[in-house]
Design a protein around this motif. Structure first.
Motif, PDB file in Angstrom:
ATOM      1  N   VAL A 174       0.822  -1.212   0.000  1.00  0.00           N
ATOM      2  CA  VAL A 174       0.000   0.000   0.000  1.00  0.00           C
ATOM      3  C   VAL A 174       0.857   1.264   0.000  1.00  0.00           C
ATOM      4  CG1 VAL A 174      -0.224   0.224   2.515  1.00  0.00           C
ATOM      5  CG2 VAL A 174      -2.073   1.032   1.025  1.00  0.00           C
ATOM      6  N   LEU A 175       2.100   1.169   0.468  1.00  0.00           N
ATOM      7  CA  LEU A 175       2.981   2.341   0.453  1.00  0.00           C
ATOM      8  C   LEU A 175       3.250   2.805  -0.976  1.00  0.00           C
ATOM      9  CD1 LEU A 175       5.600   1.342   3.178  1.00  0.00           C
ATOM     10  CD2 LEU A 175       3.744   3.007   3.384  1.00  0.00           C
ATOM     11  N   SER A 176       3.336   1.848  -1.889  1.00  0.00           N
ATOM     12  CA  SER A 176       3.540   2.215  -3.292  1.00  0.00           C
ATOM     13  C   SER A 176       2.282   2.844  -3.877  1.00  0.00           C
ATOM     14  CB  SER A 176       3.955   0.995  -4.121  1.00  0.00           C
ATOM     15  OG  SER A 176       2.910   0.034  -4.164  1.00  0.00           O
ATOM     16  N   LEU A 177       1.115   2.350  -3.493  1.00  0.00           N
ATOM     17  CA  LEU A 177      -0.143   2.903  -3.997  1.00  0.00           C
ATOM     18  C   LEU A 177      -0.376   4.324  -3.485  1.00  0.00           C
ATOM     19  CD1 LEU A 177      -2.479  -0.220  -3.640  1.00  0.00           C
ATOM     20  CD2 LEU A 177      -1.309   0.613  -5.691  1.00  0.00           C
ATOM     21  N   MET A 178       0.125   4.623  -2.302  1.00  0.00           N
ATOM     22  CA  MET A 178      -0.023   5.968  -1.737  1.00  0.00           C
ATOM     23  C   MET A 178       0.685   7.033  -2.585  1.00  0.00           C
ATOM     24  SD  MET A 178       0.557   5.029   2.286  1.00  0.00           S
ATOM     25  CE  MET A 178       0.816   6.724   2.774  1.00  0.00           C
ATOM     26  N   GLN A 179       1.685   6.600  -3.363  1.00  0.00           N
ATOM     27  CA  GLN A 179       2.427   7.558  -4.189  1.00  0.00           C
ATOM     28  C   GLN A 179       1.555   8.122  -5.314  1.00  0.00           C
ATOM     29  OE1 GLN A 179       5.264   8.193  -2.639  1.00  0.00           O
ATOM     30  NE2 GLN A 179       4.631   6.452  -1.353  1.00  0.00           N
ATOM     31  N   MET A 180       0.533   7.399  -5.709  1.00  0.00           N
ATOM     32  CA  MET A 180      -0.386   7.896  -6.739  1.00  0.00           C
ATOM     33  C   MET A 180      -1.059   9.180  -6.275  1.00  0.00           C
ATOM     34  SD  MET A 180      -2.114   4.233  -7.798  1.00  0.00           S
ATOM     35  CE  MET A 180      -3.291   4.954  -8.942  1.00  0.00           C
ATOM     36  N   ALA A 181      -1.546   9.161  -5.043  1.00  0.00           N
ATOM     37  CA  ALA A 181      -2.215  10.340  -4.501  1.00  0.00           C
ATOM     38  C   ALA A 181      -1.218  11.459  -4.218  1.00  0.00           C
ATOM     39  CB  ALA A 181      -2.968   9.958  -3.230  1.00  0.00           C
TER      40      ALA A 181
END
Length: 285
Positions: A174-181
């Motif tokens: 999820v840390l990688s997905l947070m970079q989208m935002a």
């Protein structure tokens, strides 16, 4: 200093066989075009900015090679080279793989960021490199891109982002997905100050990268035949139970359907960017 690093890395890469070379091609000396199957002297291929002289196929470029093609000589200054990826989820062998890619590419992560001049005009830039963990976006990649955007905002200059990525990095969850935002919020703040963002999509631009900062440029460009999309072709076909067009998810397909502003040949990229930047230059206060 960064120029010396690039030169050193180029010398290293010259002895490494091309990803697209096969056993019937002399190692490192010749490169086989995956599209037309023509065999090209690797030195000659570098002279054409890694574009096949016969069919126009655009080979993947390293971040260092893009810097050489894009910026006025001696103007590029990299930033945030001290940032290093950790292993927050303790994913097996992840640290070793990241370190191996860093040694092989000379980069600290899958994106190179900095500032430089294009035809005398200063810009900030983030250049993703698919040779490092397939250009996947982890927390450091997202942080570096965000910092490059924030630097552009602080300096009141345009930001350019060259995307080349397989998407979010699975080893960071999820840390990688947070970079989208995070990257998207930084771009919105940049836009609120009236500054320009040009997104340039290259092969491949997929997954979370295509679904975030890559697709929200004030102007969206792409290289010819670049693969651009979120989910894979087979996943989509199995979901909708339909056969997709042969050119689906190519830059040309997206241009035809209004998702790109232009498809730009690599030879014309610097000139095109310079024209766009000049047209959008802000008056000095």
């Amino acid at each position: 200093m960064i120029r010396d690093i690039f030169t050193k890395n180029k010398k290293k890469r010259a002895t490494v066989p091309s990803v697209d070379a096969r056993n019937d091609v002399p190692e490192g000396i010749m490169t086989k075009c995956p599209q037309c199957k023509d065999v090209i002297v690797t030195k000659d291929l570098l002279k054409t900015k890694k574009v096949c002289p016969k069919c126009g196929y655009h080979f993947k470029m390293t971040a260092a090679e893009r810097v050489d093609c894009l910026f006025d000589e001696g103007t590029f200054q990299s930033i945030d080279n001290h940032l290093k990826t950790e292993n927050p989820l303790q994913f097996p062998a992840y640290t070793e793989k990241v370190e191996a890619d860093a040694e092989r590419t000379g980069l600290n992560e899958a994106v190179l960021t900095g500032t430089g001049k294009i035809d005398g005009m200063e810009v900030a830039v983030a250049i993703m490199d698919s040779h490092f963990r397939m250009g996947s976006m982890g927390s450091v990649v997202g942080e570096k891109i965000t910092r490059a955007i924030e630097k552009a905002t602080a300096l009141n200059i345009p930001i350019l982002i060259f995307s080349a990525s397989g998407g979010a990095r699975m080893q960071e969850g999820v840390l990688s997905l947070m970079q989208m935002a995070k990257t998207s919020v930084a771009l919105n703040r940049h836009a609120e100050t009236g500054n320009l963002y040009i997104s340039i999509m290259t092969y491949p631009t997929t997954g979370g990268v295509s679904a975030s900062f890559a697709s929200v440029g004030d102007i969206n460009l792409a290289e010819p035949k670049a693969l651009i999309g979120f989910a894979g072709r087979r996943v989509i076909e199995q979901t909708v139970r339909e056969k997709l067009p042969e050119d689906f998810q190519t830059a040309e397909f997206l241009l035809e359907h209004g998702q790109l502003d232009a498809v730009v040949h690599r030879e014309e990229m610097k000139e095109t960017l310079a024209k766009i930047i000049r047209l959008h230059q802000k008056e000095a206060k």
